[in-house]
Design a protein around this motif. Structure first.
Motif, PDB file in Angstrom:
ATOM      1  N   MET A 133       0.912  -1.211  -0.064  1.00  0.00           N
ATOM      2  CA  MET A 133       0.052  -0.028  -0.165  1.00  0.00           C
ATOM      3  C   MET A 133       0.992   1.286  -0.149  1.00  0.00           C
ATOM      4  N   ILE A 134       0.710   2.023  -0.806  1.00  0.00           N
ATOM      5  CA  ILE A 134       1.174   3.285  -0.940  1.00  0.00           C
ATOM      6  C   ILE A 134       0.653   4.365  -0.077  1.00  0.00           C
ATOM      7  N   ASN A 135       1.554   4.904   0.661  1.00  0.00           N
ATOM      8  CA  ASN A 135       1.055   6.102   1.766  1.00  0.00           C
ATOM      9  C   ASN A 135       2.405   6.835   2.164  1.00  0.00           C
ATOM     10  N   LYS A 136       2.214   7.840   2.779  1.00  0.00           N
ATOM     11  CA  LYS A 136       3.142   8.816   3.219  1.00  0.00           C
ATOM     12  C   LYS A 136       4.340   8.244   3.820  1.00  0.00           C
ATOM     13  N   GLU A 137       4.118   7.089   4.553  1.00  0.00           N
ATOM     14  CA  GLU A 137       5.402   6.634   5.434  1.00  0.00           C
ATOM     15  C   GLU A 137       6.304   5.569   4.267  1.00  0.00           C
ATOM     16  N   THR A 138       5.284   4.972   3.422  1.00  0.00           N
ATOM     17  CA  THR A 138       6.148   4.179   2.387  1.00  0.00           C
ATOM     18  C   THR A 138       7.107   5.114   1.528  1.00  0.00           C
ATOM     19  N   ILE A 139       6.588   6.367   1.062  1.00  0.00           N
ATOM     20  CA  ILE A 139       7.283   7.003   0.313  1.00  0.00           C
ATOM     21  C   ILE A 139       8.470   7.637   0.722  1.00  0.00           C
ATOM     22  N   LEU A 140       8.228   8.057   2.125  1.00  0.00           N
ATOM     23  CA  LEU A 140       9.418   8.553   2.664  1.00  0.00           C
ATOM     24  C   LEU A 140      10.312   7.492   3.249  1.00  0.00           C
ATOM     25  N   ALA A 141      10.017   6.360   3.422  1.00  0.00           N
ATOM     26  CA  ALA A 141      10.997   5.167   3.531  1.00  0.00           C
ATOM     27  C   ALA A 141      11.787   5.027   2.501  1.00  0.00           C
TER      28      ALA A 141
END
Length: 321
Positions: free
Chosen positions: A1-9
């Motif tokens: 799932m693409i979300n803010k946390e995965t993008i920043l990670a």
């Protein structure tokens, strides 16, 4: 799932991966790097930088950096080189060839031709045992264990490593040539950078509207002078020598303390020994003085004589800072 946390990670992982790859380059530096820099420095001709694919793009950036820092360079696309552009290379030129694998078909065709011409060849490659690595006179190792790309395919760490080695070469050459900020300005006359390095106070000074009063000038006339010249300040001048300065702030403070201005003159409220700058100094130096002393105007002098006022707003309008 693409979300803010995965993008920043993902972003953080990429940056850390590339920074670690760059840090390991330090361990690869050896006599080959020293001889590379010395070879370029002593070359009678130019530096030609060539590559294929993403390495070609890195080569163009390295050429741009070298040209702007005193090392005449040109870019040669490896595939175009073997279709006529090889004529760009002159006998005294030094050639840098960039390739991650060192075994690209175009590289295998180009390298023997360069060797046949007698040009000194420097390799920047992630595979020092490759065709390019073995054929080059000096080989600079840009090996990376893996790319930051999750599929280990898209050039990321490898091209960053190439770029960093190019920057290291450029900086070494700058130091060897004693390349100064003044030299840098010669190659960057345009834009904000050029203005910062070249524009002098005299170039933007309005000498026809310089605020000026004598020490015995009445306060009413001082106020009129400050208002008419619209710089928020006037110099106090005697025999064309600067003896003080009055700002609109000085006027306000005087009015708060004094019931009447009758009999008061410029010398009664002026600040003696104001901050000044020479007309031949750089505008960037004027800005630094204003910033250091939290002021917005500087009195300008030339050979000890008053020339006018330079205002912070004028500097900002020029886009220097």
């Amino acid at each position: 799932m693409i979300n803010k946390e995965t993008i920043l990670a993902s972003a953080k992982s990429t940056i850390l991966s590339e920074s670690e790859a760059i840090a390991k380059l330090v361990d690869f530096l050896d006599d080959n790097f020293v001889k590379t820099v010395e070879s370029i420095y002593h070359a009678k001709g130019r530096l030609v930088v060539t590559g294929i694919g993403k390495s070609a793009i890195i080569a163009q950036k390295i050429v741009a950096t070298l040209n702007s820092t005193g090392t005449p360079s040109l870019f040669l696309h490896a595939s175009e080189a073997i279709h006529g552009d090889l004529g760009m290379v002159q006998p005294d030129d030094v050639v840098i060839c960039i390739s991650k694998s060192g075994n690209s078909p175009e590289i295998k065709v180009l390298v023997p031709l360069l060797k046949q011409f007698g040009n000194q060849l420097i390799a920047i490659t992630g595979n020092i045992t490759s065709f390019l690595g073995k054929e080059a006179d000096f080989t600079l190792n840009t090996f990376v264990a893996a790319e930051a790309c999750p599929n280990n395919l898209a050039p990321t760490n490898s091209t960053t490593a190439q770029l960093v080695i190019g920057d290291a070469i450029a900086v070494c050459l700058m130091q060897m040539r004693h390349f100064t900020a003044e030299d840098f300005a010669k190659y960057h006359p345009g834009g904000a950078l050029g203005k910062k390095l070249l524009l002098r106070v005299t170039d933007m000074l309005d000498r026809t509207h310089k605020p000026m009063v004598a020490p015995d000038t009445s306060i009413k006339t001082v106020i009129v002078e400050i208002s008419e010249k619209r710089l928020g300040v006037t110099a106090v001048v005697a025999d064309n020598k600067i003896v003080g300065i009055i700002t609109d702030g000085d006027i306000r403070r005087m009015l708060n303390k004094t019931e009447t201005i009758t009999g008061l003159t410029a010398q009664d409220i002026m600040t003696k020994n104001p901050k000044t700058i020479k007309s031949t100094d750089l505008v960037s130096d004027a800005f630094n003085i204003m910033e250091d002393f939290a002021i917005t105007q500087l009195v300008v002098e030339e050979n000890g004589e008053y020339q006018g006022v330079i205002h912070l707003h004028d500097i900002l309008k020029e886009g220097i800072v």
